[in-house]
Scaffold this active site. Structure first.
Site, mmCIF file in Angstrom:
data_model
loop_
_atom_site.group_PDB
_atom_site.id
_atom_site.type_symbol
_atom_site.label_atom_id
_atom_site.label_comp_id
_atom_site.label_asym_id
_atom_site.label_seq_id
_atom_site.Cartn_x
_atom_site.Cartn_y
_atom_site.Cartn_z
ATOM 1 N N LEU A 132 0.811 -1.213 0.000
ATOM 2 C CA LEU A 132 0.000 0.000 0.000
ATOM 3 C C LEU A 132 0.843 1.262 0.000
ATOM 4 O O LEU A 132 0.609 2.193 -0.780
ATOM 5 C CB LEU A 132 -0.903 -0.037 1.231
ATOM 6 N N ASP A 136 13.982 2.418 11.492
ATOM 7 C CA ASP A 136 13.268 1.397 12.244
ATOM 8 C C ASP A 136 12.459 2.140 13.300
ATOM 9 O O ASP A 136 13.021 2.706 14.241
ATOM 10 C CB ASP A 136 14.265 0.430 12.897
ATOM 11 N N ASN A 184 2.938 4.981 8.595
ATOM 12 C CA ASN A 184 2.320 3.778 8.043
ATOM 13 C C ASN A 184 2.840 2.495 8.664
ATOM 14 O O ASN A 184 2.107 1.511 8.744
ATOM 15 C CB ASN A 184 2.565 3.724 6.541
ATOM 16 N N TYR A 217 -4.017 -5.855 17.454
ATOM 17 C CA TYR A 217 -4.116 -4.978 16.282
ATOM 18 C C TYR A 217 -5.238 -3.960 16.440
ATOM 19 O O TYR A 217 -5.026 -2.750 16.279
ATOM 20 C CB TYR A 217 -4.341 -5.811 15.022
ATOM 21 N N LYS A 239 -4.804 0.202 16.882
ATOM 22 C CA LYS A 239 -5.314 1.191 15.939
ATOM 23 C C LYS A 239 -6.286 2.158 16.623
ATOM 24 O O LYS A 239 -6.345 3.348 16.268
ATOM 25 C CB LYS A 239 -5.983 0.496 14.749
#
Length: 249
Positions: free
Chosen positions: A27, A67, A94, A174, A178
């Site tokens: 992406l 990193d 990202n 996850y 987010k």
């Protein structure tokens, strides 16, 4: 479809300096390609400089070793950009990891820490290190790449996430990371009124993160990231957007 919140927003000038973390594939590589094609000077952030250099060459970007889980690496990357350009106009946070998708009652603190180190602390680490360079921009923009899985409104509504099946994944590391990134977005936007700081949900895009199960192509998924990276000083801030408009928190 044009996102209503950003329809008509001024575009940043050509040769805008942009950094995208975790951008050596998928992406964000597509995002780098499109922004470079639009005239941005794109720094393509990667943990592996060899792979990053090859990816950068393929899209007309500049490789940058970074990193996001390492303070020294991030500081060195910020110094390199400072030496080359003296400022940064757009930061796209990202870099992210999926973490284990086991049931919540099987997840350990170590599982959580591994996901948060990249998805949450990494975004904060990079944003903090590059703030001095962003402050030197006439129209600074920060785009945090989030996910619809981080929406508390969707998670709390069985009908809402049932409509996403089989896209809905109950991943404690996850999804919660987010959601944390979304809160970070709002608080940065309030603390930095001179910047445009937004979170985006690219949608279910076929990438390595999901084993290429996504229904969208990377070209489609990149649309909202490119759009929000290109807003001007009159664009929205503190928002959470998909390609179709605002996402419920």
């Amino acid at each position: 479809m044009i996102c209503p919140a950003v329809r008509g927003a001024a575009r940043l000038p050509d040769m805008t300096t942009t950094l995208i973390t975790g951008a050596d594939k998928g992406l964000e590589l597509q995002t780098a390609r499109r922004l470079a094609g639009a005239g941005h000077t794109v720094y393509l952030g990667a943990r592996d400089i060899g792979r990053g250099a090859r990816a950068a060459r393929s899209v007309g970007a500049r490789p940058l070793l970074v990193d996001v889980t390492d303070d020294d690496s991030v500081a060195a990357a910020a110094e390199q950009v400072r030496e080359h350009t003296g400022h940064l106009d757009v930061l796209v946070n990202n870099a992210g990891v999926a973490g284990p998708a086991r049931p919540a009652d099987e997840i350990t603190a170590a599982d959580m820490l591994a996901a948060y180190e990249t998805n949450v602390f990494g975004a904060v680490r990079v944003t903090h290190a590059f703030l001095p360079l962003l402050h030197r921009s006439t129209s600074p923009v920060v785009v945090n790449v989030s996910s619809g899985l981080g929406s508390l409104a969707v998670a709390a509504d069985p009908a809402a996430h049932a409509s996403l099946v089989p896209l809905w994944i109950s991943s404690l590391p996850y999804n919660s990371s987010k959601a944390a990134l979304n809160m970070i977005t709002v608080l940065y936007a309030r603390a930095l009124p001179g910047m445009r700081v937004n979170a985006v949900d690219p949608g279910h895009t076929a990438t390595d993160l999901n084993g290429h199960t996504g229904a969208q192509s990377v070209e489609q998924g990149a649309d909202i990231i490119v759009r929000m990276a290109s807003i001007g000083p009159d664009g929205p801030t503190g928002g959470y957007f998909t390609s179709d408009g605002s996402m419920p928190w």
